[in-house]
Design an enzyme around this catalytic site. Sequence first.
Site, PDB file in Angstrom:
ATOM      1  N   THR A  23       0.901  -1.146  -0.081  1.00 44.06           N
ATOM      2  CA  THR A  23      -0.128  -0.071  -0.104  1.00 44.06           C
ATOM      3  C   THR A  23       0.815   1.272  -0.119  1.00 44.06           C
ATOM      4  O   THR A  23       0.497   2.366  -0.666  1.00 44.06           O
ATOM      5  CB  THR A  23      -1.078  -0.123   1.321  1.00 44.06           C
ATOM      6  OG1 THR A  23      -1.791  -1.243   0.951  1.00 44.06           O
ATOM      7  CG2 THR A  23      -1.715   1.256   1.501  1.00 44.06           C
ATOM      8  N   SER A  69       1.204  -7.517  -1.150  1.00 48.13           N
ATOM      9  CA  SER A  69       2.053  -8.705  -0.510  1.00 48.13           C
ATOM     10  C   SER A  69       1.058  -9.963  -0.649  1.00 48.13           C
ATOM     11  O   SER A  69       1.636 -11.060  -0.261  1.00 48.13           O
ATOM     12  CB  SER A  69       2.420  -8.436   0.895  1.00 48.13           C
ATOM     13  OG  SER A  69       1.661  -8.141   1.924  1.00 48.13           O
TER      14      SER A  69
HETATM   15  N1  ASP Z   1      -2.660  -5.565   0.389  1.00 54.28           N
HETATM   16  C1  ASP Z   1      -1.538  -4.658   0.873  1.00 54.28           C
HETATM   17  C2  ASP Z   1      -0.355  -5.458   0.757  1.00 54.28           C
HETATM   18  O1  ASP Z   1      -0.286  -6.308   1.797  1.00 54.28           O
HETATM   19  C3  ASP Z   1      -1.952  -4.339   2.334  1.00 54.28           C
HETATM   20  C4  ASP Z   1      -0.674  -3.216   2.662  1.00 54.28           C
HETATM   21  O2  ASP Z   1       0.210  -2.949   2.272  1.00 54.28           O
HETATM   22  O3  ASP Z   1      -1.007  -2.819   3.892  1.00 54.28           O
HETATM   23  O4  ASP Z   1       0.334  -5.389  -0.074  1.00 54.28           O
END
Ligand code: ASP
Length: 348
Positions: A23, A69
Site C-alpha cells: 500500500t 503482498s
Molecule cells: N494489500 C496490501 C499489501 O499487503 C496491504 C498493505 O500494504 O497494507 O500489499
Amino acid sequence: MEPTLNQSRGQRRSVYIAYTGGTIGMRPGSRGYRPEPGFLADQMSRLPVFADARMPSYTVHEYAPLLDSSNMTPEDWVKIGEDIYDHYDRYDGFIVLHGTDTMAFSASALSFMLQRLGKPVIFTGSQIPFMELRTDARENLVTSLLLASQHPLPEVSLFVGSRLLRANRSTKVSANRFLAFDSPNYPPLGRAGVDLEIYHGRARSRPQGDIAFRPVRDARVADLRLFPGITVDILHRILDSPLQGLVLHTYGSGNAPDDPAFLDTLREACDRGMVIVNCTQCLEGSVDMWGYATGRALLDAGVVSGFDMTPEAALTKLYWLLSLDHPVEEVRRLMQESLRGELTRPQA
Ligand code: ASP
C-alpha cells in the site's frame, strides 16, 4: 538538538531500501489501489524531510513487478534476501518496503535465511498510501530510516505504527489501525514517541563471523487450523499428500481431539517423516504438551511443540529447515530450539 550518528561521525550513513510493493507506494486506480512503478520514489523526492542533513543517504531499489503482498511466495522471500545479501557490504542498514498483509511471513523468513546478520534489516509499510493527505506511510518510512542509520540493531525487525518489533515475533493484528502489528510473546525492541527509545538489552547480540545467506527452496509445507467438527476424513485427506511439514494450530495450550482415529492419522504421517508442529491458536502464550492429556496424546503421536512461536515464524522456519536437507529428526529438534530469538522455552 542532539547530534545524530550521521553528523557525529562526520559522514552520512547509508541505507538501502528494497521496495517490494504494498500500500505504501500505491495510487488509486479504477479497480482500487495498485502499485505504480516510479511513483513512490518521485513522491519521496518532493518532500524536504528526505533530503534533510540529519537523514541518512539512501538508495531505493524498486522491484519489478511491485507486488501487493498477498501475491508474495517463498521465491519472493529469496529475492529479497539475495538483494540484501548482495548489497550487504555497501550499506549501513536496510529497509524493506513491503505490504503489511504478509509482512510478518517475509520478515520471519528473512530472519532465518540471513545467518549471522550484523546490520539492521527493518521491514515497514503502511495502512494508507504515501500520497494520501492523512497517512502513516511518511512517519513509518522516516522513522525506519532513522532507526536503520542511527540505532542499528543487528537483526530483522519490523516498524509499523510506533513500535519496533522483532520480525519473527510479530503478527498482523489489525486491518485498519496504524498500530497494525503486535508481538504478544516478546516485548518491543523500541518505541517511537517524543523520543526514539531503543531497548538494546532485548535485541540480539552482534554475531561473530561473516553473514551467510541460506535460502529456502521448494519445501512442501502447509498450515491447518483445527476447528470443532473437523473430521478424521478431512485430516486424512490433508495429511495423505506429499507434504513434508505441517503447522497444526491447536486449541489453548496445545490441545486437539484425542479421538484415537484422529491421533492415528497424525501418528502415521509422523512415522512417514512428516514434521508436524503444534502451535496455539491463541495470540498469546505457549504450547505446553505436558499439561493436558489431549496435548500429551499429540506428543505421543510424534507432533513437536512450537512453544510460543507465531504461526508466521513456525511456517517460515519449517520451510527453511526443510530446505537445508537435514535429517527429519534434526528438523524436529531445531524446530524446538530458538535459532533467531523466535521462541522461548519454559525453564526446566
Ligand atoms: N494489500 C496490501 C499489501 O499487503 C496491504 C498493505 O500494504 O497494507 O500489499
